[in-house]
Scaffold this active site. Sequence first.
Site, PDB file in Angstrom:
ATOM      1  CD  GLU A 278      -1.451  -2.364   1.977  1.00 30.11           C
ATOM      2  OE1 GLU A 278      -0.215  -2.557   2.021  1.00 30.11           O
ATOM      3  OE2 GLU A 278      -2.286  -3.141   2.458  1.00 30.11           O
TER       4      GLU A 278
ATOM      5  CB  CYS B 148      -0.611  -3.646   8.624  1.00 27.30           C
ATOM      6  SG  CYS B 148       0.385  -2.195   8.198  1.00 27.30           S
TER       7      CYS B 148
END
Lengths: 184, 184
Positions: free
Chosen positions: B66, B103
């Site tokens: 990401e 996360c």
Amino acid sequence: MRLWTASKFLLSKISYNCMNSICHAFKILYTLELCTHLCVIVEDGKVIASGRNRTNETQNATRHAEMEVIDTFLEQWREHRLSKSEVAEKFSKCKLYVTCEPCIMCAVALSFIGIKEVFYGCANDKFGGCGSVLSLHSTPKGEGFKCTGGIMATEAVSLFRSFYEQGNPNASKPHRPLAQQATQ
Amino acid sequence: MRLWTASKFLLSKISYNCMNSICHAFKILYTLELCTHLCVIVEDGKVIASGRNRTNETQNATRHAEMEVIDTFLEQWREHRLSKSEVAEKFSKCKLYVTCEPCIMCAVALSFIGIKEVFYGCANDKFGGCGSVLSLHSTPKGEGFKCTGGIMATEAVSLFRSFYEQGNPNASKPHRPLAQQATQ
């Protein structure tokens, strides 16, 4: 004055021998680049990397001072061709000093890289990841990093307030007018 | 087989017209680079940026897929000299598709940049920031981004399991032997 305040903030926790290198790092970061979100990484009492918030400059809201210093740090080590385990060992001996409490994102990032210890000035009431909003710097199993906040917190708050009251010339659309413009 | 599984994962949620561009992105990311932590950013039904986990390659534990795709995305826009507000508007129209739940660090990063929506495959039971450990993708005030998980979760888990069972050739010190070596 700003340089002095920023330096004092750090000097309260690191040895007197570090003063010259810290003053040098902060002179570049703070006086010249007009930025209050600053951090340095210290290894064996010596500043080995510094970072500043570059979110406006890069138009990337994730480029906080901590993320910047991690990348700078790793870039240095890549040049020295350190292995992954050597890099991990390096991080495990380093301490990070930052003017404001790391946000949630940065707290997790610092935990991922395995930094030994973090010291910060004022709390980050909105996004703080080291106690203010969440406590992500350590787990009940003892993983993560040690963290001490509130070091010269009054001075740190004053430093941020002064910065934002003047307006941020690096912002593309300042929320507040610059001090000089405001008085014209 | 891997390319097909990865493509199916995405195709379950985006229009059929995207198939070619997604297959292309995943062919590069997945088949050639042997990596399961992948993501793409989609704007108006078209893949405009892709990222993969580069933590081993860079020796930087924060370089999740990401974070990589955010940087790739912004690099493209910098080349087009978009303003900060134009970049923010772009992000507010984009969707991110990722094989595993972001996360905690990445969930906050995606929130900071103002992504519109995130879709993921399997849950991240250890570090998940979009529901599994913490729910940092949205606030009670409606800030943050929409998030839908569990899309072809079984296939996503199988994909990760297969990857780790084979061993990761990019890791500096593999925890498990590579499949080929193990059978020798």
